[in-house]
Design a protein around this motif. Sequence first.
Motif, PDB file in Angstrom:
ATOM      1  N   SER A  77       0.834  -1.202   0.000  1.00 16.98           N
ATOM      2  CA  SER A  77       0.000   0.000   0.000  1.00 16.98           C
ATOM      3  C   SER A  77       0.875   1.261   0.000  1.00 16.98           C
ATOM      4  CB  SER A  77      -0.913  -0.051   1.233  1.00 16.98           C
ATOM      5  OG  SER A  77      -1.314   1.212   1.625  1.00 16.98           O
ATOM      6  N   ILE A  78       1.911   1.229   0.844  1.00 12.75           N
ATOM      7  CA  ILE A  78       2.830   2.376   0.923  1.00 12.75           C
ATOM      8  C   ILE A  78       3.652   2.491  -0.370  1.00 12.75           C
ATOM      9  CG2 ILE A  78       4.924   3.188   2.134  1.00 12.75           C
ATOM     10  CD1 ILE A  78       3.502   1.932   4.714  1.00 12.75           C
ATOM     11  N   GLY A  79       4.128   1.333  -0.852  1.00 13.37           N
ATOM     12  CA  GLY A  79       4.960   1.337  -2.065  1.00 13.37           C
ATOM     13  C   GLY A  79       4.181   1.756  -3.299  1.00 13.37           C
ATOM     14  N   GLN A  80       2.915   1.312  -3.390  1.00  8.02           N
ATOM     15  CA  GLN A  80       2.107   1.647  -4.578  1.00  8.02           C
ATOM     16  C   GLN A  80       1.894   3.159  -4.676  1.00  8.02           C
ATOM     17  OE1 GLN A  80       1.107  -0.297  -7.100  1.00  8.02           O
ATOM     18  NE2 GLN A  80      -0.031   1.332  -8.110  1.00  8.02           N
ATOM     19  N   SER A  81       1.620   3.805  -3.533  1.00  9.93           N
ATOM     20  CA  SER A  81       1.421   5.272  -3.618  1.00  9.93           C
ATOM     21  C   SER A  81       2.714   5.967  -4.003  1.00  9.93           C
ATOM     22  CB  SER A  81       0.894   5.892  -2.316  1.00  9.93           C
ATOM     23  OG  SER A  81       0.561   4.954  -1.376  1.00  9.93           O
ATOM     24  N   GLU A  82       3.820   5.471  -3.465  1.00 11.64           N
ATOM     25  CA  GLU A  82       5.112   6.072  -3.801  1.00 11.64           C
ATOM     26  C   GLU A  82       5.414   5.882  -5.299  1.00 11.64           C
ATOM     27  OE1 GLU A  82       7.040   7.952  -2.252  1.00 11.64           O
ATOM     28  OE2 GLU A  82       9.055   7.723  -3.074  1.00 11.64           O
ATOM     29  N   LEU A  83       5.145   4.661  -5.772  1.00 14.62           N
ATOM     30  CA  LEU A  83       5.392   4.348  -7.185  1.00 14.62           C
ATOM     31  C   LEU A  83       4.576   5.287  -8.080  1.00 14.62           C
ATOM     32  CD1 LEU A  83       6.962   2.172  -8.799  1.00 14.62           C
ATOM     33  CD2 LEU A  83       4.933   0.727  -8.692  1.00 14.62           C
ATOM     34  N   MET A  84       3.310   5.471  -7.730  1.00 15.75           N
ATOM     35  CA  MET A  84       2.441   6.344  -8.535  1.00 15.75           C
ATOM     36  C   MET A  84       2.903   7.797  -8.477  1.00 15.75           C
ATOM     37  SD  MET A  84       0.420   4.705 -10.345  1.00 15.75           S
ATOM     38  CE  MET A  84      -0.456   6.086 -11.042  1.00 15.75           C
ATOM     39  N   ARG A  85       3.408   8.196  -7.315  1.00 11.90           N
ATOM     40  CA  ARG A  85       3.901   9.571  -7.181  1.00 11.90           C
ATOM     41  C   ARG A  85       5.060   9.791  -8.165  1.00 11.90           C
ATOM     42  NH1 ARG A  85       7.523  12.423  -4.809  1.00 11.90           N
ATOM     43  NH2 ARG A  85       8.626  10.639  -3.955  1.00 11.90           N
ATOM     44  N   ILE A  86       5.942   8.777  -8.251  1.00 15.79           N
ATOM     45  CA  ILE A  86       7.098   8.892  -9.156  1.00 15.79           C
ATOM     46  C   ILE A  86       6.618   8.925 -10.614  1.00 15.79           C
ATOM     47  CG2 ILE A  86       9.199   7.731  -9.953  1.00 15.79           C
ATOM     48  CD1 ILE A  86       9.410   6.520  -7.077  1.00 15.79           C
ATOM     49  N   TYR A  87       5.699   7.992 -10.959  1.00 14.66           N
ATOM     50  CA  TYR A  87       5.190   7.980 -12.343  1.00 14.66           C
ATOM     51  C   TYR A  87       4.513   9.309 -12.681  1.00 14.66           C
ATOM     52  CZ  TYR A  87       6.108   3.052 -13.375  1.00 14.66           C
ATOM     53  OH  TYR A  87       6.729   1.861 -13.644  1.00 14.66           O
ATOM     54  N   ASP A  88       3.683   9.772 -11.747  1.00 14.13           N
ATOM     55  CA  ASP A  88       2.944  11.015 -11.959  1.00 14.13           C
ATOM     56  C   ASP A  88       3.888  12.172 -12.252  1.00 14.13           C
ATOM     57  OD1 ASP A  88       0.291  11.055 -12.052  1.00 14.13           O
ATOM     58  OD2 ASP A  88      -0.048  11.783 -10.015  1.00 14.13           O
ATOM     59  N   ARG A  89       4.943  12.235 -11.427  1.00 13.90           N
ATOM     60  CA  ARG A  89       5.873  13.345 -11.556  1.00 13.90           C
ATOM     61  C   ARG A  89       6.587  13.314 -12.907  1.00 13.90           C
ATOM     62  NH1 ARG A  89      11.553  14.315  -8.718  1.00 13.90           N
ATOM     63  NH2 ARG A  89      12.230  15.533 -10.480  1.00 13.90           N
ATOM     64  N   PHE A  90       7.112  12.128 -13.290  1.00 18.79           N
ATOM     65  CA  PHE A  90       7.828  12.045 -14.569  1.00 18.79           C
ATOM     66  C   PHE A  90       6.876  12.231 -15.744  1.00 18.79           C
ATOM     67  CE2 PHE A  90      11.292   9.515 -12.284  1.00 18.79           C
ATOM     68  CZ  PHE A  90      12.183  10.580 -12.301  1.00 18.79           C
ATOM     69  N   ASN A  92       4.160  13.877 -15.831  1.00 18.84           N
ATOM     70  CA  ASN A  92       3.817  15.289 -15.850  1.00 18.84           C
ATOM     71  C   ASN A  92       4.903  16.112 -16.559  1.00 18.84           C
ATOM     72  OD1 ASN A  92       1.984  17.307 -15.094  1.00 18.84           O
ATOM     73  ND2 ASN A  92       3.386  17.955 -13.472  1.00 18.84           N
ATOM     74  N   ASP A  93       6.174  15.758 -16.274  1.00 26.16           N
ATOM     75  CA  ASP A  93       7.301  16.446 -16.927  1.00 26.16           C
ATOM     76  C   ASP A  93       7.213  16.355 -18.441  1.00 26.16           C
ATOM     77  OD1 ASP A  93       8.481  17.240 -14.637  1.00 26.16           O
ATOM     78  OD2 ASP A  93      10.091  15.745 -14.635  1.00 26.16           O
ATOM     79  N   TYR A  94       6.650  15.244 -18.938  1.00 27.31           N
ATOM     80  CA  TYR A  94       6.598  15.032 -20.389  1.00 27.31           C
ATOM     81  C   TYR A  94       5.198  15.274 -20.946  1.00 27.31           C
ATOM     82  CZ  TYR A  94      11.194  13.282 -19.412  1.00 27.31           C
ATOM     83  OH  TYR A  94      12.494  13.202 -18.986  1.00 27.31           O
ATOM     84  N   GLY A  95       4.383  15.979 -20.183  1.00 28.95           N
ATOM     85  CA  GLY A  95       3.061  16.391 -20.679  1.00 28.95           C
ATOM     86  C   GLY A  95       2.038  15.283 -20.740  1.00 28.95           C
ATOM     87  N   SER A  96       2.281  14.190 -19.982  1.00 32.52           N
ATOM     88  CA  SER A  96       1.332  13.069 -20.010  1.00 32.52           C
ATOM     89  C   SER A  96       0.576  12.955 -18.693  1.00 32.52           C
ATOM     90  CB  SER A  96       2.066  11.754 -20.256  1.00 32.52           C
ATOM     91  OG  SER A  96       2.579  11.729 -21.543  1.00 32.52           O
ATOM     92  N   ILE A  97      -0.530  12.241 -18.760  1.00 33.43           N
ATOM     93  CA  ILE A  97      -1.347  12.016 -17.562  1.00 33.43           C
ATOM     94  C   ILE A  97      -1.447  10.502 -17.339  1.00 33.43           C
ATOM     95  CG2 ILE A  97      -3.661  12.284 -16.565  1.00 33.43           C
ATOM     96  CD1 ILE A  97      -4.065  14.625 -18.545  1.00 33.43           C
ATOM     97  N   GLY A  98      -1.197  10.081 -16.106  1.00 36.40           N
ATOM     98  CA  GLY A  98      -1.345   8.660 -15.778  1.00 36.40           C
ATOM     99  C   GLY A  98      -2.629   8.435 -14.999  1.00 36.40           C
TER     100      GLY A  98
END
Length: 258
Positions: A77-90, A92-98
């Motif tokens: 549960s903790i790892g999944q939110s962290e993983l999504m935070r990382i995906y979201d951030r990157f 976002n940098d490239y103009g995409s939405i996850g």
Amino acid sequence: MNEWNRLVVKVGTSTVCHKNGAPNLYRLDLLCRTLSDIKNMGKEVVLVTSGAIGVGVNKLHLPERPKEISRRQATASIGQSELMRIYDRFLNDYGSIGGQILLTKDITENSIAKANVIATFNALLAMGAIPIVNENDSVATEEIVYGDNDTLSAVVASFTKADILILLTDIDGLYDKDPSCHPDATLIEMVTDISAVESLASGSHTNQGTGGMITKIHAAKIANAEGIDMIVASGKDPRILYDLLNGVPHGTMFQARR
Ligand code: GLU
């Protein structure tokens, strides 16, 4: 150039994390950039990602994956939110939405839930988002667990009627022998008859044997039965996806009957 319009790409924990379990930010960044760029070419991309438990173990500074189910599920549960935070951030940098989708195995048995999730995938893709899928490790109990994301990614490819399923992993593909103990092992570039290669994986002594191939062959069976080709290739550099799109072969192609 391959005429794939809808791609499902699966990355394993060994691709997403360093050996010590910490997220491999360089690779995750490259992965998000490549997927965003492929989307910019007008294609649709679905990402199936592992790493929830690995990233959770790292974030909590645990010495190993917890054995107790509730602690393992809490770690996920903790790892999944962290993983999504990382995906979201990157992304976002490239103009995409996850958009996160967490599945359990019972989805295939419940026709209403299955129809709903298929509609959600299609709506996300129509919105130009990249669905990011993992098993719902925090709720999945023994009866409803896929246990491996290779199988899950084949189910997702079938749900989304993908043109191709690409598994990016820590091995280059399927070998005729276990490459870790046979230096003369050769890579099998094309598989058209899965039954002919099944023994290569089942004959291996560990799950890693011919490179953790059992679950990949199982995934190929599911994908190929739906008419979807599947590629197993190295995830070391996610830009390998450009080559694959351009028709440059890498790894092993499991080709569905035409
Ligand atoms: N769902 C698991 C995770 O995110 C991974 C399963 C697998 O390794 O295939 O940690």
